[in-house]
Design a protein around this motif. Structure first.
Motif, mmCIF file in Angstrom:
data_model
loop_
_atom_site.group_PDB
_atom_site.id
_atom_site.type_symbol
_atom_site.label_atom_id
_atom_site.label_comp_id
_atom_site.label_asym_id
_atom_site.label_seq_id
_atom_site.Cartn_x
_atom_site.Cartn_y
_atom_site.Cartn_z
ATOM 1 N N ALA A 50 0.633 -1.668 -0.203
ATOM 2 C CA ALA A 50 -0.308 -0.036 -0.117
ATOM 3 C C ALA A 50 0.610 0.758 0.135
ATOM 4 N N TYR A 51 1.852 0.873 0.343
ATOM 5 C CA TYR A 51 3.092 2.140 0.168
ATOM 6 C C TYR A 51 2.926 2.860 -0.831
ATOM 7 N N ASP A 52 2.421 4.203 -1.457
ATOM 8 C CA ASP A 52 2.961 5.202 -1.901
ATOM 9 C C ASP A 52 3.792 6.263 -1.630
ATOM 10 N N SER A 53 4.894 7.052 -2.172
ATOM 11 C CA SER A 53 5.894 7.803 -2.361
ATOM 12 C C SER A 53 5.178 9.161 -1.991
ATOM 13 N N ARG A 54 4.043 9.313 -3.131
ATOM 14 C CA ARG A 54 3.193 10.723 -3.583
ATOM 15 C C ARG A 54 2.985 11.088 -2.415
ATOM 16 N N THR A 55 2.096 10.324 -1.258
ATOM 17 C CA THR A 55 1.389 11.197 0.156
ATOM 18 C C THR A 55 2.189 10.809 0.845
ATOM 19 N N ASP A 56 3.305 9.520 1.358
ATOM 20 C CA ASP A 56 4.077 9.564 2.782
ATOM 21 C C ASP A 56 5.148 11.265 3.212
ATOM 22 N N VAL A 84 -3.390 16.364 -0.387
ATOM 23 C CA VAL A 84 -2.494 15.011 0.340
ATOM 24 C C VAL A 84 -2.535 15.447 1.489
ATOM 25 N N CYS A 85 -2.163 16.389 1.604
ATOM 26 C CA CYS A 85 -1.340 16.848 3.771
ATOM 27 C C CYS A 85 -2.386 17.558 4.203
ATOM 28 N N PRO A 86 -3.364 17.505 5.259
ATOM 29 C CA PRO A 86 -4.049 18.224 5.822
ATOM 30 C C PRO A 86 -2.965 19.236 6.902
#
Length: 111
Positions: A50-56, A84-86
């Motif tokens: 599930a890892y996604d570097s765009r949202t990590d 992506v980032c609150p």
């Protein structure tokens, strides 16, 4: 430990399979073993899949830092897209500590 044991176990498996089923059998058992191992890891570690570097957040901070080093004038204060980032992302990310001092090299030699 795995880098010393893994190849030896692989050699033992290949030798055993080749003795039992020949070279073709050794290749098939190795391929099937690798596929089963990957499937087992995918089931055991779903977070890797599930890892996604765009949202990590960490990956975004590293990407922001690299972009700032390459082009300081284009750096912004928000390393992650607001979708992506609150809320608390409007901060400057701190620079990581220097863990290893740079050793002198040939470029440091005087005339």
């Amino acid at each position: 430990m795995s880098y010393t044991v893994g190849p030896k176990l692989g050699d033992a498996r290949a030798g055993w399979a080749a003795g039992r089923w020949g070279a073709t059998g050794a290749l098939w058992t190795g391929g099937l073993g690798a596929a089963v191992g990957i499937a087992a890891l995918a089931v055991a570690l779903p977070s890797v899949i599930a890892y996604d570097s765009r949202t990590d957040r960490h990956a975004a901070a590293v990407r922001f830092q690299r972009d700032a080093e390459l082009s300081p004038s284009s750096a912004t204060t928000d390393p992650v897209d607001s979708a992506v980032c609150p809320s608390p992302c409007g901060i400057l990310w701190p620079e990581p500590p220097l863990l290893v001092e740079r050793l002198p090299g040939p470029q440091d030699a005087g005339p």
